[in-house]
Design a protein around this motif. Sequence first.
Motif, short mmCIF file in Angstrom:
data_model
loop_
_atom_site.label_atom_id
_atom_site.label_comp_id
_atom_site.label_asym_id
_atom_site.label_seq_id
_atom_site.Cartn_x
_atom_site.Cartn_y
_atom_site.Cartn_z
N ARG A 57 0.83 -1.19 0.00
CA ARG A 57 0.00 0.00 0.00
C ARG A 57 0.87 1.24 0.00
N GLN A 58 0.28 2.30 -0.55
CA GLN A 58 0.94 3.61 -0.56
C GLN A 58 -0.03 4.61 0.03
N ALA A 59 0.32 5.12 1.18
CA ALA A 59 -0.54 6.08 1.88
C ALA A 59 -0.43 7.45 1.24
N PRO A 60 -1.41 8.31 1.44
CA PRO A 60 -1.36 9.67 0.89
C PRO A 60 -0.10 10.39 1.34
N GLY A 61 0.61 10.97 0.42
CA GLY A 61 1.82 11.71 0.75
C GLY A 61 3.05 10.87 0.97
N ALA A 62 2.90 9.55 0.98
CA ALA A 62 4.07 8.69 1.21
C ALA A 62 4.88 8.54 -0.07
N GLN A 63 6.16 8.41 0.08
CA GLN A 63 7.02 8.30 -1.10
C GLN A 63 7.10 6.89 -1.64
N GLY A 64 6.92 5.92 -0.79
CA GLY A 64 7.09 4.54 -1.22
C GLY A 64 5.90 3.68 -0.84
N ARG A 65 5.97 2.43 -1.25
CA ARG A 65 4.93 1.47 -0.94
C ARG A 65 5.39 0.57 0.19
N GLU A 66 4.45 0.24 1.05
CA GLU A 66 4.70 -0.58 2.24
C GLU A 66 4.15 -1.99 2.00
N LEU A 67 4.93 -3.00 2.31
CA LEU A 67 4.45 -4.37 2.22
C LEU A 67 3.55 -4.66 3.41
N VAL A 68 2.30 -5.12 3.14
CA VAL A 68 1.38 -5.39 4.25
C VAL A 68 1.04 -6.88 4.37
N ALA A 69 1.36 -7.67 3.36
CA ALA A 69 1.08 -9.10 3.45
C ALA A 69 1.94 -9.83 2.44
N ARG A 70 2.39 -11.02 2.83
CA ARG A 70 3.27 -11.81 1.99
C ARG A 70 2.82 -13.26 2.02
N LEU A 71 2.78 -13.89 0.84
CA LEU A 71 2.35 -15.28 0.73
C LEU A 71 3.41 -16.06 -0.03
N THR A 72 3.98 -17.06 0.62
CA THR A 72 5.04 -17.83 -0.03
C THR A 72 4.44 -18.90 -0.93
N THR A 73 5.29 -19.53 -1.73
CA THR A 73 4.83 -20.59 -2.62
C THR A 73 4.34 -21.81 -1.84
N ALA A 74 4.81 -21.95 -0.61
CA ALA A 74 4.38 -23.07 0.23
C ALA A 74 3.13 -22.74 1.05
N GLY A 75 2.63 -21.54 0.90
CA GLY A 75 1.42 -21.14 1.60
C GLY A 75 1.66 -20.42 2.91
N GLY A 76 2.90 -20.17 3.24
CA GLY A 76 3.19 -19.42 4.44
C GLY A 76 2.87 -17.94 4.28
N THR A 77 2.50 -17.31 5.37
CA THR A 77 2.13 -15.90 5.32
C THR A 77 2.97 -15.10 6.31
N LEU A 78 3.09 -13.80 6.01
CA LEU A 78 3.84 -12.91 6.89
C LEU A 78 3.20 -11.54 6.82
N TYR A 79 3.07 -10.93 7.98
CA TYR A 79 2.47 -9.59 8.07
C TYR A 79 3.29 -8.73 9.02
N PRO A 80 3.27 -7.43 8.81
CA PRO A 80 3.91 -6.56 9.80
C PRO A 80 3.18 -6.68 11.14
#
Length: 116
Positions: free
Chosen positions: A38-61
């Motif tokens: 996601r990219q919040a208003p006024g933010a310069q970059g995008r933030e990773l908020v969710a990750r899904l691996t090929t094995a089905g594992g997940t990761l969140y901040p």
Amino acid sequence: QVQLVESGGGSVQPGGSLRLSCVASGIDFSRNVMGWYRQAPGAQGRELVARLTTAGGTLYPSSLKGRFTISVDKAANTVWLQMNRLEPGDTAVYYCNTQPPLRENWGPGTQVTVSS
């Protein structure tokens, strides 16, 4: 050629829920780690908020406190992001991409606005 198209955004009140979808073409989910950003208003970059691996594992901040859930429907070539207990700080444009992201893969994103 990779194409990613996000949808499902909208305006919701604090505490509400949204389910975002990302329809993909040209990407094999069995071979690529996928992420929602996601990219919040006024933010310069995008933030990773969710990750899904090929094995089905997940990761969140840890800052998200378990409010978001990423999942995949390989038959439909779709990656989902379920967002619950939304807060005004979640207001942003949301994108999906591989993780790490490839610049040429960015789609149009979908706007999420959380406001009372």
